[in-house]
Design a protein around this motif. Structure first.
Motif, PDB file in Angstrom:
ATOM      1  N   LEU A  83       0.827  -1.210   0.000  1.00 55.89           N
ATOM      2  CA  LEU A  83       0.000   0.000   0.000  1.00 55.89           C
ATOM      3  C   LEU A  83       0.861   1.260   0.000  1.00 55.89           C
ATOM      4  O   LEU A  83       0.517   2.255  -0.641  1.00 55.89           O
ATOM      5  CB  LEU A  83      -0.943   0.003   1.207  1.00 55.89           C
ATOM      6  CG  LEU A  83      -2.175  -0.907   1.098  1.00 55.89           C
ATOM      7  CD1 LEU A  83      -2.975  -0.866   2.401  1.00 55.89           C
ATOM      8  CD2 LEU A  83      -3.063  -0.485  -0.072  1.00 55.89           C
ATOM      9  N   ASN A  84       1.965   1.228   0.717  1.00 54.19           N
ATOM     10  CA  ASN A  84       2.883   2.367   0.712  1.00 54.19           C
ATOM     11  C   ASN A  84       3.441   2.601  -0.686  1.00 54.19           C
ATOM     12  O   ASN A  84       3.550   3.746  -1.146  1.00 54.19           O
ATOM     13  CB  ASN A  84       4.039   2.132   1.682  1.00 54.19           C
ATOM     14  CG  ASN A  84       3.581   1.970   3.117  1.00 54.19           C
ATOM     15  OD1 ASN A  84       2.970   0.960   3.465  1.00 54.19           O
ATOM     16  ND2 ASN A  84       3.868   2.947   3.962  1.00 54.19           N
ATOM     17  N   LEU A  85       3.782   1.506  -1.367  1.00 53.47           N
ATOM     18  CA  LEU A  85       4.314   1.615  -2.722  1.00 53.47           C
ATOM     19  C   LEU A  85       3.261   2.163  -3.680  1.00 53.47           C
ATOM     20  O   LEU A  85       3.562   3.008  -4.531  1.00 53.47           O
ATOM     21  CB  LEU A  85       4.813   0.249  -3.205  1.00 53.47           C
ATOM     22  CG  LEU A  85       5.383   0.200  -4.629  1.00 53.47           C
ATOM     23  CD1 LEU A  85       6.521   1.199  -4.798  1.00 53.47           C
ATOM     24  CD2 LEU A  85       5.864  -1.215  -4.966  1.00 53.47           C
ATOM     25  N   ILE A  86       2.018   1.711  -3.541  1.00 45.83           N
ATOM     26  CA  ILE A  86       0.938   2.207  -4.401  1.00 45.83           C
ATOM     27  C   ILE A  86       0.735   3.708  -4.208  1.00 45.83           C
ATOM     28  O   ILE A  86       0.620   4.475  -5.175  1.00 45.83           O
ATOM     29  CB  ILE A  86      -0.380   1.448  -4.121  1.00 45.83           C
ATOM     30  CG1 ILE A  86      -0.288   0.012  -4.630  1.00 45.83           C
ATOM     31  CG2 ILE A  86      -1.570   2.166  -4.776  1.00 45.83           C
ATOM     32  CD1 ILE A  86      -1.461  -0.852  -4.242  1.00 45.83           C
ATOM     33  N   ALA A  87       0.702   4.155  -2.941  1.00 46.77           N
ATOM     34  CA  ALA A  87       0.501   5.578  -2.651  1.00 46.77           C
ATOM     35  C   ALA A  87       1.635   6.422  -3.240  1.00 46.77           C
ATOM     36  O   ALA A  87       1.392   7.443  -3.897  1.00 46.77           O
ATOM     37  CB  ALA A  87       0.413   5.789  -1.142  1.00 46.77           C
ATOM     38  N   SER A  88       2.857   5.986  -3.032  1.00 47.05           N
ATOM     39  CA  SER A  88       4.024   6.727  -3.534  1.00 47.05           C
ATOM     40  C   SER A  88       4.068   6.723  -5.059  1.00 47.05           C
ATOM     41  O   SER A  88       4.296   7.761  -5.690  1.00 47.05           O
ATOM     42  CB  SER A  88       5.313   6.120  -2.983  1.00 47.05           C
ATOM     43  OG  SER A  88       5.353   6.195  -1.583  1.00 47.05           O
ATOM     44  N   ALA A  89       3.838   5.552  -5.647  1.00 47.46           N
ATOM     45  CA  ALA A  89       3.888   5.423  -7.109  1.00 47.46           C
ATOM     46  C   ALA A  89       2.794   6.266  -7.771  1.00 47.46           C
ATOM     47  O   ALA A  89       2.998   6.806  -8.866  1.00 47.46           O
ATOM     48  CB  ALA A  89       3.743   3.959  -7.511  1.00 47.46           C
ATOM     49  N   THR A  90       1.644   6.391  -7.112  1.00 42.14           N
ATOM     50  CA  THR A  90       0.553   7.204  -7.664  1.00 42.14           C
ATOM     51  C   THR A  90       0.952   8.673  -7.736  1.00 42.14           C
ATOM     52  O   THR A  90       0.674   9.355  -8.735  1.00 42.14           O
ATOM     53  CB  THR A  90      -0.717   7.052  -6.805  1.00 42.14           C
ATOM     54  OG1 THR A  90      -1.109   5.672  -6.785  1.00 42.14           O
ATOM     55  CG2 THR A  90      -1.861   7.885  -7.371  1.00 42.14           C
ATOM     56  N   LEU A  91       1.609   9.169  -6.692  1.00 49.30           N
ATOM     57  CA  LEU A  91       2.094  10.556  -6.715  1.00 49.30           C
ATOM     58  C   LEU A  91       3.095  10.771  -7.849  1.00 49.30           C
ATOM     59  O   LEU A  91       3.035  11.761  -8.574  1.00 49.30           O
ATOM     60  CB  LEU A  91       2.742  10.910  -5.378  1.00 49.30           C
ATOM     61  CG  LEU A  91       1.839  11.403  -4.243  1.00 49.30           C
ATOM     62  CD1 LEU A  91       2.668  11.664  -3.002  1.00 49.30           C
ATOM     63  CD2 LEU A  91       1.084  12.651  -4.651  1.00 49.30           C
ATOM     64  N   ILE A 228       9.560   4.300 -13.202  1.00 47.98           N
ATOM     65  CA  ILE A 228      10.580   3.249 -13.153  1.00 47.98           C
ATOM     66  C   ILE A 228      11.732   3.684 -12.243  1.00 47.98           C
ATOM     67  O   ILE A 228      12.226   2.903 -11.421  1.00 47.98           O
ATOM     68  CB  ILE A 228      11.093   2.924 -14.563  1.00 47.98           C
ATOM     69  CG1 ILE A 228       9.987   2.249 -15.378  1.00 47.98           C
ATOM     70  CG2 ILE A 228      12.318   2.003 -14.493  1.00 47.98           C
ATOM     71  CD1 ILE A 228      10.334   2.038 -16.828  1.00 47.98           C
ATOM     72  N   GLY A 229      12.169   4.936 -12.384  1.00 45.03           N
ATOM     73  CA  GLY A 229      13.235   5.440 -11.532  1.00 45.03           C
ATOM     74  C   GLY A 229      12.858   5.376 -10.059  1.00 45.03           C
ATOM     75  O   GLY A 229      13.679   5.013  -9.216  1.00 45.03           O
ATOM     76  N   PHE A 230      11.610   5.695  -9.754  1.00 44.51           N
ATOM     77  CA  PHE A 230      11.154   5.642  -8.367  1.00 44.51           C
ATOM     78  C   PHE A 230      11.149   4.210  -7.840  1.00 44.51           C
ATOM     79  O   PHE A 230      11.557   3.958  -6.695  1.00 44.51           O
ATOM     80  CB  PHE A 230       9.756   6.249  -8.228  1.00 44.51           C
ATOM     81  CG  PHE A 230       9.219   6.188  -6.826  1.00 44.51           C
ATOM     82  CD1 PHE A 230       9.649   7.098  -5.877  1.00 44.51           C
ATOM     83  CD2 PHE A 230       8.318   5.219  -6.455  1.00 44.51           C
ATOM     84  CE1 PHE A 230       9.180   7.049  -4.570  1.00 44.51           C
ATOM     85  CE2 PHE A 230       7.841   5.146  -5.157  1.00 44.51           C
ATOM     86  CZ  PHE A 230       8.270   6.070  -4.207  1.00 44.51           C
ATOM     87  N   CYS A 231      10.679   3.276  -8.653  1.00 43.24           N
ATOM     88  CA  CYS A 231      10.646   1.873  -8.216  1.00 43.24           C
ATOM     89  C   CYS A 231      12.057   1.305  -8.051  1.00 43.24           C
ATOM     90  O   CYS A 231      12.297   0.483  -7.169  1.00 43.24           O
ATOM     91  CB  CYS A 231       9.815   1.034  -9.186  1.00 43.24           C
ATOM     92  SG  CYS A 231       8.041   1.387  -9.079  1.00 43.24           S
TER      93      CYS A 231
END
Length: 366
Positions: A83-91, A228-231
């Motif tokens: 869920l943390n990854l989803i929230a961050s990736a959405t931003l 991709i860079g964020f992940c």
């Protein structure tokens, strides 16, 4: 029955790659149609290595696929960080979409990227206050961990974003990075992160089919490169937070973990440092756009997009192998010297190439 299938790692690994590949392959033509219909094609400028207007925003397909993947691999999310990854990736996705449609200022992008990092800090799986003897340092304050982690994430995101300048380069470099991370996380049974890596590998192979195409070409855009860079940065933080006891699975010393990470990311990081240095030497802003990137130099030297991409990918891959080997018997101080030498050789190579290009241009003018 479905739960039993999804709890089988081999089956889920295969599905993570195949489903991601097929979904991106299916969605990208739809994105291209919308971009072309609405006349949102990316038009070439003086820095571009392409001649015609080209659809962009393939990153929309990456975001959709990532969300779908996180749903199907939640069984392996034992740390409950999805869920943390989803929230961050959405931003990050929102920043990328806006930048592809209406160019954002560097400050606005950095602010939103830093905000996305904040969502990751709500989970302690990415916290590590022990550097395992890196340059003689062990325990560090937690506040310093947050600051250093934020700087690391912002650096990785923007370093990766900067190499997205020619066909295939960003994808090939990312495939190499995700492949190395996949091997690392698989070896220490962190299967959630391993499956995320496999999913991105599938996505990027599908994207390469269109990116190298002459008739159906599309760019990932900032929507894709920022995501991709964020992940990659997310996986980097998890790598740095690996418990020291798990280093028994690796051949390299725990104190060299940071250098292994830098080797995995060497082409984006070396290129960014080199370009910023060149701009500052010419009294220009670090954000000033130009054609001094490594891939631009190789293209101007006469290489095709494919050859330049393969060369830089090969350098990245071989450097990872070299640093892992050296990291087994050198301490972190000696490894630092190795990195200085490697970066010096990188600078020398592209300095020579740039001089050769400029000399050739002077002959043509005369």
């Amino acid at each position: 029955m479905l739960q039993q299938v999804l709890s089988n790692l081999t089956v889920v690994s295969i599905l993570a790659v195949i489903n991601s590949l097929l979904l991106v392959y299916y969605v990208i033509p739809k994105i291209s149609w919308v971009i072309i219909t609405r006349n949102l094609n990316e038009k070439p400028n003086e820095r571009s290595s392409h001649k015609g207007a080209t659809p962009t925003m393939a990153g929309v397909a990456f975001f959709i696929t990532l969300i779908m993947t996180l749903f199907f691999i939640q069984y392996y999310d034992t740390e409950h960080i999805g869920l943390n990854l989803i929230a961050s990736a959405t931003l990050i996705f929102m920043v990328g979409v806006k930048d592809d449609l209406v160019v954002s200022s560097p400050k606005a992008k950095l602010f939103m990227e830093a905000l996305a990092v904040l969502f990751l800090f709500f989970h302690n799986a990415l916290e590590s206050s022990n550097l395992n003897g890196f340059l003689g340092i062990f325990e560090i304050p937690l506040w310093f961990v947050y600051i250093a982690s934020t700087i690391l994430v912002l650096t990785i995101i923007n370093a990766y974003n900067l190499i997205d300048g020619i066909d295939g380069l960003a994808s090939i470099i990312a495939i190499i990075i995700f492949s190395v991370f996949a091997l690392i996380f698989y070896s220490i049974n962190l299967f959630f992160y391993y499956l995320v890596c496999l999913s991105f590998i599938g996505m990027l192979f599908a994207y390469l089919f269109f990116n190298f195409s002459t008739k159906n070409k599309i760019f990932m855009g900032d929507t894709g490169s920022l995501l991709i860079g964020f992940c990659i940065a997310f996986l980097s933080l998890r790598f740095m937070a690996i418990d020291v006891s798990l280093y028994s699975h690796f051949t390299f010393k725990p104190e060299n973990g940071f250098f292994i990470l830098m080797a995995i990311l060497c082409i984006p990081l070396f290129d960014m440092l080199r370009v910023i240095g060149v701009r500052l030497l010419h009294n220009k802003s670090p954000f000033y756009p130009d054609r001094n990137h490594s891939h631009h130099v190789l293209i101007d030297f006469g290489m095709s997009h494919f050859k330049a991409t393969m060369l830089l990918g090969f350098i990245n891959y071989m450097f990872v192998i070299l640093i892992i080997i050296l990291g087994t018997f050198l301490n972190s101080f000696k490894m630092l010297a190795v990195f200085f030498i490697a970066f010096g050789l990188f600078l020398l190579l592209f300095y020579k190439l740039k001089r050769s290009i400029n000399a050739a241009r002077l002959k043509v003018v005369k």
